[in-house]
Every structure is written in C-alpha cells, then in structure tokens.
Design a protein around this motif. Sequence first.
Motif, PDB file in Angstrom:
ATOM      1  N   ASN A 130      16.563  45.026  54.474  1.00  0.00           N
ATOM      2  CA  ASN A 130      16.753  44.495  55.833  1.00  0.00           C
ATOM      3  C   ASN A 130      16.402  45.558  56.865  1.00  0.00           C
ATOM      4  OD1 ASN A 130      17.536  41.932  55.164  1.00  0.00           O
ATOM      5  ND2 ASN A 130      19.734  42.281  55.427  1.00  0.00           N
ATOM      6  N   ALA A 131      16.905  46.779  56.633  1.00  0.00           N
ATOM      7  CA  ALA A 131      16.628  47.863  57.577  1.00  0.00           C
ATOM      8  C   ALA A 131      15.124  48.106  57.665  1.00  0.00           C
ATOM      9  CB  ALA A 131      17.361  49.131  57.151  1.00  0.00           C
ATOM     10  N   LYS A 133      12.745  46.023  57.019  1.00  0.00           N
ATOM     11  CA  LYS A 133      12.090  44.884  57.658  1.00  0.00           C
ATOM     12  C   LYS A 133      12.136  45.008  59.178  1.00  0.00           C
ATOM     13  CE  LYS A 133      14.176  41.489  55.262  1.00  0.00           C
ATOM     14  NZ  LYS A 133      14.635  40.158  54.878  1.00  0.00           N
ATOM     15  N   PHE A 134      13.297  45.463  59.675  1.00  0.00           N
ATOM     16  CA  PHE A 134      13.506  45.446  61.123  1.00  0.00           C
ATOM     17  C   PHE A 134      13.194  46.776  61.803  1.00  0.00           C
ATOM     18  CE2 PHE A 134      15.967  41.833  59.610  1.00  0.00           C
ATOM     19  CZ  PHE A 134      15.543  40.850  60.490  1.00  0.00           C
ATOM     20  N   ASP A 158      19.288  51.749  60.861  1.00  0.00           N
ATOM     21  CA  ASP A 158      17.890  51.667  61.315  1.00  0.00           C
ATOM     22  C   ASP A 158      17.831  51.736  62.838  1.00  0.00           C
ATOM     23  OD1 ASP A 158      17.872  48.972  62.636  1.00  0.00           O
ATOM     24  OD2 ASP A 158      18.437  48.316  60.606  1.00  0.00           O
ATOM     25  N   GLY A 162      18.274  45.457  66.626  1.00  0.00           N
ATOM     26  CA  GLY A 162      19.688  45.085  66.689  1.00  0.00           C
ATOM     27  C   GLY A 162      19.853  43.610  66.383  1.00  0.00           C
ATOM     28  N   ILE A 163      21.115  43.213  66.182  1.00  0.00           N
ATOM     29  CA  ILE A 163      21.376  41.816  65.819  1.00  0.00           C
ATOM     30  C   ILE A 163      21.814  41.050  67.065  1.00  0.00           C
ATOM     31  CG2 ILE A 163      22.823  40.298  64.402  1.00  0.00           C
ATOM     32  CD1 ILE A 163      23.059  42.724  62.468  1.00  0.00           C
ATOM     33  N   LEU A 167      24.328  35.762  66.884  1.00  0.00           N
ATOM     34  CA  LEU A 167      24.221  35.745  65.425  1.00  0.00           C
ATOM     35  C   LEU A 167      25.352  36.551  64.760  1.00  0.00           C
ATOM     36  CD1 LEU A 167      21.732  34.462  64.001  1.00  0.00           C
ATOM     37  CD2 LEU A 167      21.003  36.781  63.461  1.00  0.00           C
ATOM     38  N   GLY A 192      20.999  36.889  51.692  1.00  0.00           N
ATOM     39  CA  GLY A 192      21.214  38.270  51.251  1.00  0.00           C
ATOM     40  C   GLY A 192      22.568  38.845  51.650  1.00  0.00           C
ATOM     41  N   LEU A 193      22.901  38.735  52.924  1.00  0.00           N
ATOM     42  CA  LEU A 193      24.147  39.360  53.378  1.00  0.00           C
ATOM     43  C   LEU A 193      25.376  38.631  52.861  1.00  0.00           C
ATOM     44  CD1 LEU A 193      23.272  40.428  57.030  1.00  0.00           C
ATOM     45  CD2 LEU A 193      23.715  41.914  55.072  1.00  0.00           C
ATOM     46  N   ASN A 194      25.235  37.327  52.671  1.00  0.00           N
ATOM     47  CA  ASN A 194      26.352  36.558  52.127  1.00  0.00           C
ATOM     48  C   ASN A 194      26.663  37.028  50.701  1.00  0.00           C
ATOM     49  OD1 ASN A 194      27.135  33.838  50.494  1.00  0.00           O
ATOM     50  ND2 ASN A 194      28.004  33.860  52.552  1.00  0.00           N
ATOM     51  N   PHE A 219      24.732  48.985  58.914  1.00  0.00           N
ATOM     52  CA  PHE A 219      25.603  48.229  58.009  1.00  0.00           C
ATOM     53  C   PHE A 219      26.324  49.242  57.147  1.00  0.00           C
ATOM     54  CE2 PHE A 219      23.095  44.562  59.126  1.00  0.00           C
ATOM     55  CZ  PHE A 219      23.998  43.513  58.989  1.00  0.00           C
TER      56      PHE A 219
HETATM   57  P1  ADP Z   1      17.543  37.684  54.812  1.00  0.00           P
HETATM   58  O1  ADP Z   1      17.237  37.319  53.417  1.00  0.00           O
HETATM   59  O2  ADP Z   1      17.023  36.738  55.824  1.00  0.00           O
HETATM   60  O3  ADP Z   1      17.313  39.096  55.125  1.00  0.00           O
HETATM   61  P2  ADP Z   1      20.253  38.412  55.189  1.00  0.00           P
HETATM   62  O4  ADP Z   1      21.497  37.650  54.924  1.00  0.00           O
HETATM   63  O5  ADP Z   1      20.061  39.676  54.464  1.00  0.00           O
HETATM   64  O6  ADP Z   1      19.094  37.421  54.881  1.00  0.00           O
HETATM   65  O7  ADP Z   1      20.135  38.670  56.716  1.00  0.00           O
HETATM   66  C1  ADP Z   1      20.398  37.612  57.622  1.00  0.00           C
HETATM   67  C2  ADP Z   1      19.845  37.888  58.976  1.00  0.00           C
HETATM   68  O8  ADP Z   1      20.561  38.965  59.598  1.00  0.00           O
HETATM   69  C3  ADP Z   1      18.417  38.351  58.999  1.00  0.00           C
HETATM   70  O9  ADP Z   1      17.523  37.274  58.902  1.00  0.00           O
HETATM   71  C4  ADP Z   1      18.353  39.023  60.353  1.00  0.00           C
HETATM   72  O10 ADP Z   1      18.215  38.066  61.378  1.00  0.00           O
HETATM   73  C5  ADP Z   1      19.721  39.663  60.481  1.00  0.00           C
HETATM   74  N1  ADP Z   1      19.689  41.086  60.066  1.00  0.00           N
HETATM   75  C6  ADP Z   1      20.069  41.601  58.883  1.00  0.00           C
HETATM   76  N2  ADP Z   1      19.917  42.938  58.857  1.00  0.00           N
HETATM   77  C7  ADP Z   1      19.420  43.293  60.038  1.00  0.00           C
HETATM   78  C8  ADP Z   1      19.056  44.530  60.646  1.00  0.00           C
HETATM   79  N3  ADP Z   1      19.163  45.695  59.982  1.00  0.00           N
HETATM   80  N4  ADP Z   1      18.587  44.513  61.917  1.00  0.00           N
HETATM   81  C9  ADP Z   1      18.483  43.354  62.584  1.00  0.00           C
HETATM   82  N5  ADP Z   1      18.807  42.147  62.088  1.00  0.00           N
HETATM   83  C10 ADP Z   1      19.277  42.110  60.834  1.00  0.00           C
END
Ligand code: ADP
Length: 491
Positions: A130-131, A133-134, A158, A162-163, A167, A192-194, A219
């Motif tokens: 995730n980090a 990616k963003f 990262d 930001g989120i 959300l 993923g996060l769930n 995180f």
């Molecule tokens: P995904 O498989 O989409 O990554 P996650 O549950 O891991 O699913 O993440 C859900 C959402 O949380 C992501 O789609 C993104 O919008 C947000 N997110 C997660 N990590 C970050 C991050 N490091 N920076 C910004 N947004 C994040």
Amino acid sequence: MKEEFVSTVSHELRTPLTSIRGSIGLLTGGLAGEFSDKAKQLLGIAQNNTERLLLLINDILDLSKIEAGKMDFHFKEVDLQTLLDHAIDAIEGYAKEHNIEFVVENSVKGGMIQADEGRLMQVLNNLMSNAAKFAPTGDKVRVSAVRHHHQIRISVTDHGPGIPKELQPRIFDKFTQADSSDTRQVGGTGLGLNITKAIVEKHNGRIAFVTEIGVGTTFYFDIPEIKTHEVKTDKTSTAIDVNSQRVLICDDEADVAALIRLMLAQAGFEGDIALNAQEAEALLQKNHYSAMTLDIMLPDKDGVTLYKELRENPLTKQLPVVFVSVKADATKQEQGKEIQESAHWINKPIDEADLVEALKEAISENKINTHLHILHVEDDDDIRNLIGMLLDDHFIITESPTLKEAREYLNKEGSSPFDLVLLDIGLPDGSGLDLLKDISKIENPPEILVFSADDIQVGHIDNVTESLVKSKTTNEQLVDKIKSIIGKRVY
Ligand code: ADP
C-alpha cells in the motif's frame, strides 16, 4: 451455506486461474516463439488481469476463512529482524516497479514475537505494498520496529497523499477504497486492510494509522514481545499479583501453550504450562489453580480421560476446565450431557476473547457458593488444612481449633452469620457438643455437621443436621455432604 459456497468457489477458481497465469507466463517468456508487438501487448493485459483476479480470489478466500473462524495459524517464536528482512526481500520487485526504496530501522534487535510467520509476512506485505502504491516516485518508505509499552510496534510510513477524511473511519472495513478511478490507477481489492487487521488481532495485537493529507501515512501495529528466558523469570517473579488467578495450561505444543499463556497474561491471569497429562497431574498435586485449559490430543493421555480422572479426585473435582482443541466441537458432541455442560469448549485457532471469557465464566460458576460461610471447629491441624484445601475454593471458611474461639466467633456481634458449623467433638477445652446450646440461641442458626472420630447418634441430638465419622468418610463424601446440606441455602 453462503460462506461454504464462497469458500468453495474461490478455491475452485484458484486452480484454473493458476494455469491461465502459468500459460501466459510461458507464452510471454517466448516458449512458443516470438510474438508481434500487438500480441505482446494483449498478453500483458491478460497477465495483469489474471494477477488481479488471483489476488482478489486469495483475499476473498482469506476473508471467508477468517469469517468462518477457519484461518489456520501456526504460531512459533519469530525473530523480528529476520521477519523484516524477509518482508523487504519479498517486496523488492514491487518496490523497483514503483521506483521507491524501503528503509528499515529496527531498535528492537534480538526482539522475539510469537507469530505465524507467513501470516505476519502477509500483514507486512500489505502495508508495504500500500505504501509503495501511494508513495511518490523516489520516496523512501520507512519500516520501523520499536518497543512501546512492553509491545513491539512495527510501522510503515510513506510520504503519499494521505487517506481522505471520509475514508478514515471505514479504512479497515471490507472493500473500502478511495474511489474507483483511484482503484484502477493503483489496483487492489479493498480487502487487504480488513484481512490485515484480522491477522494482527489473531496475534494478540492492535493496528491503527496516522495520516495527514498531502503529507503521508503511517500504519502501525503492536504485538506482544516475548521475553527472553532470563527476563521472563525475572518479570514473573516481581509481577506476581497475589490476587491474580493462576491457571494451568495443558497443551502438548509448547508454542500454543506459550500463546495461551500470553493471551491469559493480557487478561491478568498467571499461567503454568504442562506439556502432557503427567506434568499436569504433578502440577495439580503441587499447586492450587483457579482453572485449567486442556488440550484433547495429548501424547500420554486423551484430554477427556484426564478430565474424567480429575472429576474423580476430590482435590480437583471442582476445578473449572476449558477444553482448547482443534477437535473441541467434535469431541463435545461425542460426550454425554454432563461432560458437555460441566466443561467449557474452545476451538483452535483460539479466539483470545472467547478463551478469556470462557475461563472467567468457568471460574465464576465455580465460585457460585463462595458467599456461603463455614465455621470449622477442629483441633487437628492436618485435618483443618486438608478440609481448607478441599473447600476453600467454594466457601468462605473460618477455622477454630478450640471451643473457646468457636464461641467467640459465634457470639461476635456484627460477624456474618455462618451457614454451617463443621464440628469435631473431642476438643482440647471440652466437647464440641457443648457448642450446640450456643448455636441454638442464634437467630437463624447455621446447619450443623458433626465430623468426629466418634460414631454419634445424631437422631438424639437437637439441631444437628448430620454427622459423619472421620475414619469412615472419604474426602469426596465429606464435600458432597457439605454441599448437599449447605446447597439448600443457595437461593
Ligand atoms: P487495497 O487492496 O485496495 O489496497 P486495502 O484494504 O489494503 O485494499 O486498502 C484500502 C484503501 O485504503 C486503499 O484502496 C486506499 O484508498 C487506502 N490506503 C491504504 N493504504 C494507504 C496509504 N498508505 N496511503 C493512502 N491510502 C491508503
């Protein structure tokens, strides 16, 4: 049925998807000769989307396992640094692809945690990808491990966007993603996060995040640190709270036993570990326990057999037992009603909250009579101690070695009235029977159980409820008798 269906479908989809991916991989690798640029482009699209589908299927499968409580965890002691090194190795390709760099800062060198390495890798991988990616191109993503309140805190930071605020409260929910255009841009399932949160919690940990729009996101999760052996003995001896309950943990897998001990420690219990039935029996002889967790498959004895034996022994007859086993449900079904109901049953993988709740419940059920008060009049120290051991888990006991002291207790103003007087007759300062007159004067008098070396005929003596003869009475008969007399007083 729905859960079963989702799980089966996901499973069945994995096999064909794997062969599709494999075939595309061989084609792009040139196995079937060179392709035109157009064909290469199409294969690339097919490959990316197969990967996406596989990720989704794997996530859904994990999710359904978690929701059905069927995700397997194999806990063992894991060295934190090794875990972080593996995580960095595993994500190297992804980091290159996104043109970012991971930097590890570990201030807990030598730190050990109790973990399922594969699952924790999944957690790290999710947070790190995730980090990645963003994070903006060229960003240094920091992965750090520090000690925080006796736990190890692992964080991933990262410098991405930001989120978004809206959300944030839903970030750990299923299928949460910033917005669909974003999804297409960065990929992912929103699961993923769930899943990450569920895994962290199975490790007895907590996950959270801090984020600032336009600045970045951290995180972090906290997992209990396992102390090295020396530290552990140190800590437990100073940390012993005399009031804390001591639980015997019987499990042949040392890792699982250690995990249970950790879980119980968090809830304030102290735990001793027995790795087989024989060790458990020895510890039960030696120490007093408030309850016991019992695995069913033990190397030297089946857990249920051990349970039945404990029930036969007056010293352990009342010991609350929580079966903790992969076979808990199935074994429970095989038992008669009495065993089903007298024990508690917890399935593995262990849900910490369920385990602690079951233990507390078992202990409190056992303590149901603790408000009942017995006056034990007996001059023999050994008998007083023995009866104390037999009964003190169930009743409040006041001991008196002499007639004089017993009188004082009975006549003491404001003292709580006794529910039962357990009475010896041959006392150093007179006959126990002399006490009967004193007792009859009390308003709402206690029951009287004569427990003496003499075979007396109670029928002739006013207000004596029952009598037992010492040499002819087993511990068990005595306890049962007391319970049957005094049990009538439980409203
Ligand atoms: P995904 O498989 O989409 O990554 P996650 O549950 O891991 O699913 O993440 C859900 C959402 O949380 C992501 O789609 C993104 O919008 C947000 N997110 C997660 N990590 C970050 C991050 N490091 N920076 C910004 N947004 C994040």
